[in-house]
Design an enzyme around this catalytic site. Structure first.
Site, PDB file in Angstrom:
ATOM      1  N   HIS A  32       1.188  -1.329   0.104  1.00  0.00           N
ATOM      2  CA  HIS A  32      -0.463  -0.205   0.062  1.00  0.00           C
ATOM      3  C   HIS A  32       0.977   1.551  -0.388  1.00  0.00           C
ATOM      4  O   HIS A  32       0.438   2.926   0.333  1.00  0.00           O
ATOM      5  CB  HIS A  32      -1.071   0.061   1.202  1.00  0.00           C
ATOM      6  CG  HIS A  32      -2.017  -0.682   0.922  1.00  0.00           C
ATOM      7  ND1 HIS A  32      -3.403  -0.394   0.503  1.00  0.00           N
ATOM      8  CD2 HIS A  32      -1.853  -2.248   1.551  1.00  0.00           C
ATOM      9  CE1 HIS A  32      -4.486  -1.773   0.561  1.00  0.00           C
ATOM     10  NE2 HIS A  32      -3.702  -3.334   0.776  1.00  0.00           N
ATOM     11  N   TYR A  52       3.954  -4.087  10.962  1.00  0.00           N
ATOM     12  CA  TYR A  52       3.703  -2.689  10.344  1.00  0.00           C
ATOM     13  C   TYR A  52       4.990  -1.769  10.829  1.00  0.00           C
ATOM     14  O   TYR A  52       5.590  -1.092  10.014  1.00  0.00           O
ATOM     15  CB  TYR A  52       2.568  -1.620  10.760  1.00  0.00           C
ATOM     16  CG  TYR A  52       0.874  -2.527   9.873  1.00  0.00           C
ATOM     17  CD1 TYR A  52       0.815  -3.981   9.546  1.00  0.00           C
ATOM     18  CD2 TYR A  52       0.574  -1.575   9.444  1.00  0.00           C
ATOM     19  CE1 TYR A  52       0.207  -4.415   8.775  1.00  0.00           C
ATOM     20  CE2 TYR A  52      -0.741  -2.165   8.799  1.00  0.00           C
ATOM     21  CZ  TYR A  52      -0.652  -2.976   7.971  1.00  0.00           C
ATOM     22  OH  TYR A  52      -2.246  -3.667   8.048  1.00  0.00           O
TER      23      TYR A  52
END
Ligand code: HEM
Length: 328
Positions: free
Chosen positions: A53, A320
């Site tokens: 992303h 993340y």
């Protein structure tokens, strides 16, 4: 540059299977998370950007909760309006992926609730009610198979072999999904189940869904003058000039037997949806390279009253920050 074709799909009907015990050693989770970020790089390369992303745009606004949300969870987030920071994005780790490339699906929407100095909750969603694999480990195998199956690799490629044994992943990768007219005209799904606990201590499993007030609108098949490599970000600026973008946030209520540990299977469409509130997005944020690099969503950031139910969330929470560190 070539873009590996990552298709998309809506997870099919539901099954009823018992949830598993999510307890896992934090050390093992950290190792698996680091491995998965490596696997994302194997699939998409390293671009000094988000491992996935990578292409995105940041906006700001506010969240207004409903009374029904307060009944469902004691999270302080549901007591009053809070600021939000939203990042819409395209799939893959290629920072310059064309918006009209099918591999840009699924589109992402990440939301931070609360003031910058005291964020309360991060929710990171995409625009499919499903995921290619049941577990993080299987997701890693899929990414490595994609990475090992570029042009010139003889069939059956590692990806062919993986997909032959994983029909849900095959459907995800081979079904084409139409490009949205706007990041503001598609619904987004949290996919991983979480647990809401109310003031009396009653808990229930929910999955998140964000429904655009503008309605769901997609391009039809074939070329269209507005569908090009970079239409999505300018479209948002134009849309905001005419008024705010709104999404209604719903909790889909799980019922006994609904899967808590398998984001690849959608819960039945008949499950109740409780409106938790409305996101009103009314301005673009700073979108310099530095501010995009600095913005970090943490799928593990949850207040009292909300907790992970799907074990994949623990892996995501650990993965993340690895990508964030690497892109600084
Ligand atoms: C095991 C499963 C998963 C792993 C290992 C994983 C890993 C990652 C990583 C490493 C990043 C980059 C973080 C950063 O640099 O800031 C990321 C971003 C993202 N992921 Fe996941 N992810 C997983 C599952 C999911 C799921 C289920 C969804 C959607 C429901 C999702 C949606 C997104 C989105 C939208 C972003 C961009 C966030 C932003 O705008 O900063 N991911 N993921």
């Amino acid at each position: 540059m070539t873009y590996k074709m990552i298709g998309c799909f809506m997870a099919a009907s539901s099954l009823c299977v018992l949830p598993t015990d999510a307890a896992a050693d934090p050390q093992d989770i950290a190792v698996e998370a680091r491995g998965l970020v490596g696997d994302l790089h194997t699939a998409f390369g390293k671009h000094h950007a988000r491992a996935v992303h990578a292409k995105g745009i940041i906006l700001e606004g506010r969240f207004e909760p409903t009374a029904a949300a307060r009944d469902l969870s004691r999270a302080p987030l549901f007591n009053s309006a809070t600021p939000i920071v939203v990042r819409f994005s395209n799939f893959t780790g290629f920072p310059d992926i064309p918006d009209d490339n099918p591999s840009a699906n699924p589109r992402g929407m990440a939301i931070r609730f609360g003031p910058a100095t005291a964020p309360m909750l991060d929710v990171v969603t995409h625009n499919f009610d499903g995921f290619p694999t049941k577990t993080a480990a299987e997701f890693g195998s899929l990414l490595r198979a994609i990475g090992g199956s570029g042009p010139g690799i003889a069939a059956p490629t590692p990806l062919d072999t993986f997909l032959a044994g994983h029909p849900v992943a095959k459907a995800f990768l081979t079904t084409q999904h139409p490009a949205p007219i706007s990041y503001a005209t598609t619904a987004y799904f949290g996919v991983n189940a979480v647990t809401f606990t109310d003031r009396k201590g009653h808990s229930r499993a929910v999955r998140y869904r964000f429904v655009p007030s503008a309605g769901e609108q997609y391009f039809g098949p074939g070329p269209h003058p507005d569908l090009n490599a970079n239409y999505l970000q300018p479209e948002l600026a134009k849309r905001l000039a005419a008024g705010p973008i709104r999404f209604d946030w719903y909790a889909q209520l799980g019922e006994p037997g609904d899967l808590l540990d398998d984001p690849s299977i959608a819960w039945p469409a008949s499950r109740s949806l409780i409106k938790l509130g409305t996101l009103t997005i009314d301005r673009l944020a700073s979108n310099s390279e530095a501010s995009d690099r600095a913005l970090q969503y943490e799928p593990g950031r949850m207040p009292d009253g909300i907790a992970p139910a799907d074990p994949m969330l623990a892996i995501r929470a650990a993965a993340y920050p690895v990508s964030v560190r690497e892109r600084q």
